[in-house]
Design a protein around this motif. Structure first.
Motif, PDB file in Angstrom:
ATOM      1  N   LEU A 238       0.835  -1.279   0.016  1.00  0.00           N
ATOM      2  CA  LEU A 238       0.035   0.032  -0.122  1.00  0.00           C
ATOM      3  C   LEU A 238       0.835   1.058  -0.105  1.00  0.00           C
ATOM      4  O   LEU A 238       2.129   1.145   0.355  1.00  0.00           O
ATOM      5  N   PRO A 239       0.443   2.390  -0.435  1.00  0.00           N
ATOM      6  CA  PRO A 239       1.183   3.911  -0.429  1.00  0.00           C
ATOM      7  C   PRO A 239       1.842   3.900   0.765  1.00  0.00           C
ATOM      8  O   PRO A 239       2.916   4.467   1.003  1.00  0.00           O
ATOM      9  N   GLU A 240       1.226   3.823   2.127  1.00  0.00           N
ATOM     10  CA  GLU A 240       1.958   3.898   3.272  1.00  0.00           C
ATOM     11  C   GLU A 240       3.314   3.073   3.661  1.00  0.00           C
ATOM     12  O   GLU A 240       3.926   3.656   4.452  1.00  0.00           O
ATOM     13  N   ASP A 241       3.417   2.071   2.820  1.00  0.00           N
ATOM     14  CA  ASP A 241       4.733   1.212   2.501  1.00  0.00           C
ATOM     15  C   ASP A 241       5.806   1.742   1.835  1.00  0.00           C
ATOM     16  O   ASP A 241       6.657   1.051   1.623  1.00  0.00           O
ATOM     17  N   LYS A 242       5.675   2.740   1.211  1.00  0.00           N
ATOM     18  CA  LYS A 242       6.552   3.331   0.120  1.00  0.00           C
ATOM     19  C   LYS A 242       7.912   3.409   0.739  1.00  0.00           C
ATOM     20  O   LYS A 242       8.831   3.446  -0.361  1.00  0.00           O
ATOM     21  N   TYR A 243       8.218   3.529   1.843  1.00  0.00           N
ATOM     22  CA  TYR A 243       9.686   3.919   2.435  1.00  0.00           C
ATOM     23  C   TYR A 243      10.275   2.572   2.830  1.00  0.00           C
ATOM     24  O   TYR A 243      11.198   2.507   3.417  1.00  0.00           O
ATOM     25  N   SER A 244       9.554   1.406   2.656  1.00  0.00           N
ATOM     26  CA  SER A 244       9.993   0.065   3.159  1.00  0.00           C
ATOM     27  C   SER A 244      10.704  -0.797   2.039  1.00  0.00           C
ATOM     28  O   SER A 244      10.672  -0.232   0.738  1.00  0.00           O
ATOM     29  N   GLY A 245      11.788  -1.252   2.365  1.00  0.00           N
ATOM     30  CA  GLY A 245      12.256  -1.998   1.430  1.00  0.00           C
ATOM     31  C   GLY A 245      13.885  -1.447   1.125  1.00  0.00           C
ATOM     32  O   GLY A 245      14.178  -0.535   1.651  1.00  0.00           O
ATOM     33  N   SER A 246      14.553  -1.716  -0.015  1.00  0.00           N
ATOM     34  CA  SER A 246      15.557  -1.517  -0.409  1.00  0.00           C
ATOM     35  C   SER A 246      15.712  -1.329  -2.030  1.00  0.00           C
ATOM     36  O   SER A 246      14.968  -1.695  -2.870  1.00  0.00           O
ATOM     37  N   TYR A 247      16.651  -0.439  -2.401  1.00  0.00           N
ATOM     38  CA  TYR A 247      16.950  -0.393  -4.101  1.00  0.00           C
ATOM     39  C   TYR A 247      17.342  -1.601  -4.509  1.00  0.00           C
ATOM     40  O   TYR A 247      16.949  -1.965  -5.637  1.00  0.00           O
ATOM     41  N   GLU A 248      18.129  -2.516  -4.062  1.00  0.00           N
ATOM     42  CA  GLU A 248      18.303  -3.772  -4.542  1.00  0.00           C
ATOM     43  C   GLU A 248      16.961  -4.516  -4.777  1.00  0.00           C
ATOM     44  O   GLU A 248      16.956  -5.362  -5.840  1.00  0.00           O
ATOM     45  N   LYS A 249      15.948  -4.543  -3.668  1.00  0.00           N
ATOM     46  CA  LYS A 249      14.827  -5.140  -4.169  1.00  0.00           C
ATOM     47  C   LYS A 249      14.077  -4.497  -5.272  1.00  0.00           C
ATOM     48  O   LYS A 249      13.426  -5.360  -6.123  1.00  0.00           O
ATOM     49  N   LEU A 325      20.279   0.786   0.815  1.00  0.00           N
ATOM     50  CA  LEU A 325      21.252   0.374   0.120  1.00  0.00           C
ATOM     51  C   LEU A 325      22.345  -0.327   0.701  1.00  0.00           C
ATOM     52  O   LEU A 325      22.872   0.185   1.697  1.00  0.00           O
ATOM     53  N   SER A 326      22.535  -1.529   0.502  1.00  0.00           N
ATOM     54  CA  SER A 326      23.460  -2.465   1.191  1.00  0.00           C
ATOM     55  C   SER A 326      23.343  -2.631   2.853  1.00  0.00           C
ATOM     56  O   SER A 326      24.125  -2.351   3.777  1.00  0.00           O
ATOM     57  N   GLY A 327      21.811  -2.284   2.944  1.00  0.00           N
ATOM     58  CA  GLY A 327      21.383  -2.476   4.316  1.00  0.00           C
ATOM     59  C   GLY A 327      21.430  -1.186   5.142  1.00  0.00           C
ATOM     60  O   GLY A 327      21.242  -1.048   6.343  1.00  0.00           O
ATOM     61  N   ARG A 328      21.821  -0.121   4.631  1.00  0.00           N
ATOM     62  CA  ARG A 328      22.066   1.245   5.162  1.00  0.00           C
ATOM     63  C   ARG A 328      21.252   2.251   4.393  1.00  0.00           C
ATOM     64  O   ARG A 328      21.194   2.376   3.492  1.00  0.00           O
ATOM     65  N   TRP A 331      23.864   8.515   3.538  1.00  0.00           N
ATOM     66  CA  TRP A 331      24.303   9.027   1.995  1.00  0.00           C
ATOM     67  C   TRP A 331      25.552   8.231   1.979  1.00  0.00           C
ATOM     68  O   TRP A 331      26.729   8.442   2.389  1.00  0.00           O
ATOM     69  N   TRP A 332      25.435   7.231   1.000  1.00  0.00           N
ATOM     70  CA  TRP A 332      26.601   5.977   0.896  1.00  0.00           C
ATOM     71  C   TRP A 332      27.845   6.551   0.384  1.00  0.00           C
ATOM     72  O   TRP A 332      27.765   7.488  -0.352  1.00  0.00           O
ATOM     73  N   PRO A 333      28.898   5.816   0.750  1.00  0.00           N
ATOM     74  CA  PRO A 333      30.102   6.151   0.018  1.00  0.00           C
ATOM     75  C   PRO A 333      29.923   5.813  -1.805  1.00  0.00           C
ATOM     76  O   PRO A 333      29.090   4.795  -1.891  1.00  0.00           O
ATOM     77  N   LEU A 334      30.623   6.188  -2.480  1.00  0.00           N
ATOM     78  CA  LEU A 334      30.306   6.072  -3.936  1.00  0.00           C
ATOM     79  C   LEU A 334      30.480   4.425  -4.145  1.00  0.00           C
ATOM     80  O   LEU A 334      29.844   4.094  -5.194  1.00  0.00           O
ATOM     81  N   SER A 335      31.182   3.694  -3.436  1.00  0.00           N
ATOM     82  CA  SER A 335      31.415   2.365  -3.708  1.00  0.00           C
ATOM     83  C   SER A 335      30.233   1.618  -3.736  1.00  0.00           C
ATOM     84  O   SER A 335      29.951   0.605  -4.248  1.00  0.00           O
ATOM     85  N   TYR A 336      29.286   1.988  -2.608  1.00  0.00           N
ATOM     86  CA  TYR A 336      27.942   1.060  -2.652  1.00  0.00           C
ATOM     87  C   TYR A 336      27.364   1.510  -4.049  1.00  0.00           C
ATOM     88  O   TYR A 336      26.580   0.457  -4.295  1.00  0.00           O
ATOM     89  N   LEU A 337      27.350   2.687  -4.570  1.00  0.00           N
ATOM     90  CA  LEU A 337      26.595   2.819  -5.759  1.00  0.00           C
ATOM     91  C   LEU A 337      27.157   2.124  -6.852  1.00  0.00           C
ATOM     92  O   LEU A 337      26.435   1.286  -7.844  1.00  0.00           O
ATOM     93  N   LYS A 338      28.661   2.138  -7.086  1.00  0.00           N
ATOM     94  CA  LYS A 338      29.129   1.185  -7.936  1.00  0.00           C
ATOM     95  C   LYS A 338      28.925  -0.133  -7.821  1.00  0.00           C
ATOM     96  O   LYS A 338      28.553  -0.975  -8.818  1.00  0.00           O
ATOM     97  N   ASN A 339      28.802  -0.984  -6.746  1.00  0.00           N
ATOM     98  CA  ASN A 339      28.395  -2.178  -6.616  1.00  0.00           C
ATOM     99  C   ASN A 339      26.931  -2.536  -7.128  1.00  0.00           C
ATOM    100  O   ASN A 339      26.647  -3.381  -7.503  1.00  0.00           O
ATOM    101  N   PHE A 340      25.922  -1.456  -6.598  1.00  0.00           N
ATOM    102  CA  PHE A 340      24.698  -1.424  -6.777  1.00  0.00           C
ATOM    103  C   PHE A 340      24.516  -1.597  -8.549  1.00  0.00           C
ATOM    104  O   PHE A 340      23.652  -2.467  -8.968  1.00  0.00           O
TER     105      PHE A 340
END
Length: 407
Positions: A238-249, A325-328, A331-340
């Motif tokens: 539902l819309p109220e769950d829009k902040y749940s989950g990860s970018y990997e999912k 992203l990576s469980g966090r 504002w991730w280090p750039l390495s997290y985004l490269k891995n993603f």
């Protein structure tokens, strides 16, 4: 009039099923009518079936367009006074005036809100003060089935515009004292998106900076409706769950539903969008800000254009990303985004490097534009200065691997 507990569901103008929504704890139930073709399914998650679909609350495909925030408060108050309360009553009141090709309607609500003939883009751009948006809300609130907390309204395009079909229109947004200058903020963030190679709808900033105007993207050139499903729908949320989950999912979800011919391109656009939100410090890149478009749900499906990109840290200095992203959620280090990019989106190292280099360049260019606009528009100084510094800091981090002192 009592609240609506049962309504018809239409797809592209044809009735395909019936939706009942008794008060909780009873679930909502959707049932297809007989002989509905596969291409008229209401959602990629709800294929045509003889079995019913039950859900605790209004099903995500119907709930995705429920108005929120400022617009939601206005609509729900008006609807409650005249017709009763409840999500199904709101959806039936909105009727055809929703994003996408799915419509929830009932006999007593047919044709409501159709008395106004639309607005010209020129009039919207020439806005002089707050009164125009107030007028738009008064005229079009009950034909604005669009989600989002920011004050916004769906406005049909005037038929007098020679280049515009009657079925096209705009999403018009403004801002209040809690988020000053948000229209210009979104305009410059979306400009980065466009220059970065992301698909975006046409968008504009009114002359007085009060309105951000974006063309609707749920229409085909012939005026027919496209199907649209955001990532909450695709994940059964539902819309109220829009902040749940990860970018990997989210990447896995989009990979599952994108057509094979659009999958690689769509996942690269996803990476660019997440990278851009990191760069501009957009803490609102939640599940409802990603979605799919299609003509038929089990035919060709592609990623919807980029929308709702803003820099949130000028208002919430310690804001964090919308998803992990990576469980966090930092504002991730750039390495997290490269891995993603490589692991979740399937990009090559060369593609990642190309995208990073291009974004660093565009961030600096748009920061220059922000500085110029700030000089001409003193009211934008506080927000614009923070945005310019953020854009330049992200460009510096991409280029040199180190971020300057946080603002």
């Amino acid at each position: 009039m009592t609240s609506v507990r049962r309504a018809r569901v239409e797809v592209s103008g044809s009735v395909v099923g019936d939706l009942s929504s008794p008060e909780r704890p009873e679930p909502s139930v959707f049932v297809y009518r007989e002989r509905v073709p596969e291409q008229s399914a209401v959602s990629v998650t709800m294929p045509v079936s003889e079995a019913s679909y039950a859900f605790d609350g209004v099903h995500p495909i119907f709930a995705q367009n429920l108005p929120e925030g400022y617009l939601g408060d206005i609509i729900r108050k008006h609807v409650a006074k005249l017709y009763g309360s409840g999500d199904l009553t709101v959806l039936a009141t909105l009727g055809r005036h929703q994003v996408g090709r799915v419509v929830v309607t009932a006999d007593d609500f047919a044709g409501m809100g159709d008395e106004h003939q639309g607005e010209s883009l020129g009039r919207l751009l020439a806005a002089k003060d707050d009164s125009l948006f107030e007028e738009l809300v008064e005229k079009y609130a009950l034909r604005s089935g669009v989600s989002g907390v920011q004050p916004k309204v769906l406005v049909p395009a005037s038929i007098s515009e020679k280049s515009t079909l009657r079925t096209e229109g705009y999403i018009v947004k403004t801002w209040g004292d809690d988020y000053p200058q948000l229209a210009a903020n979104e305009y410059f963030c979306m400009t980065v998106a466009r220059e970065f190679g992301l698909p975006v709808p046409d968008f504009y900033l009114s002359d007085n900076g009060r309105l951000f105007i974006m063309s609707r993207f749920d229409r085909r050139p012939d005026g027919s409706w496209l199907g649209f499903e955001d990532a909450c729908v695709l994940q059964g949320l539902l819309p109220e769950d829009k902040y749940s989950g990860s970018y990997e999912k989210l990447a896995k979800t989009l990979s599952l539903f994108l057509s094979p011919q659009h999958r690689r391109e769509g996942l690269r656009w996803l990476f660019r969008s997440v990278l851009l939100s990191w760069a501009v410090r957009n803490g609102d890149a939640h599940l409802k800000n990603f979605g799919l478009l299609y003509c038929e749900p089990f035919g060709e499906r592609w990623l919807a254009p980029t929308y709702d990109i803003v820099s949130t840290t000028p208002y919430l200095k310690r804001d964090v990303p919308a998803l992990t992203l990576s469980g966090r959620k930092v504002w991730w280090p750039l390495s997290y985004l490269k891995n993603f990019a490589r692991q979740s989106c399937g990009l090559t190292t060369a593609e990642v490097s190309t995208d990073l280099e291009l974004l660093a360049q565009k961030l600096t260019e748009i920061a220059d534009q922000i500085d110029s606009y700030t000089t001409k528009t003193p009211a934008f100084t506080q927000v614009g200065t923070t945005m310019s510094q953020t854009f330049r800091a992200s460009s510096h981090e991409i280029t040199f691997g180190v971020r300057p002192q946080d603002i």
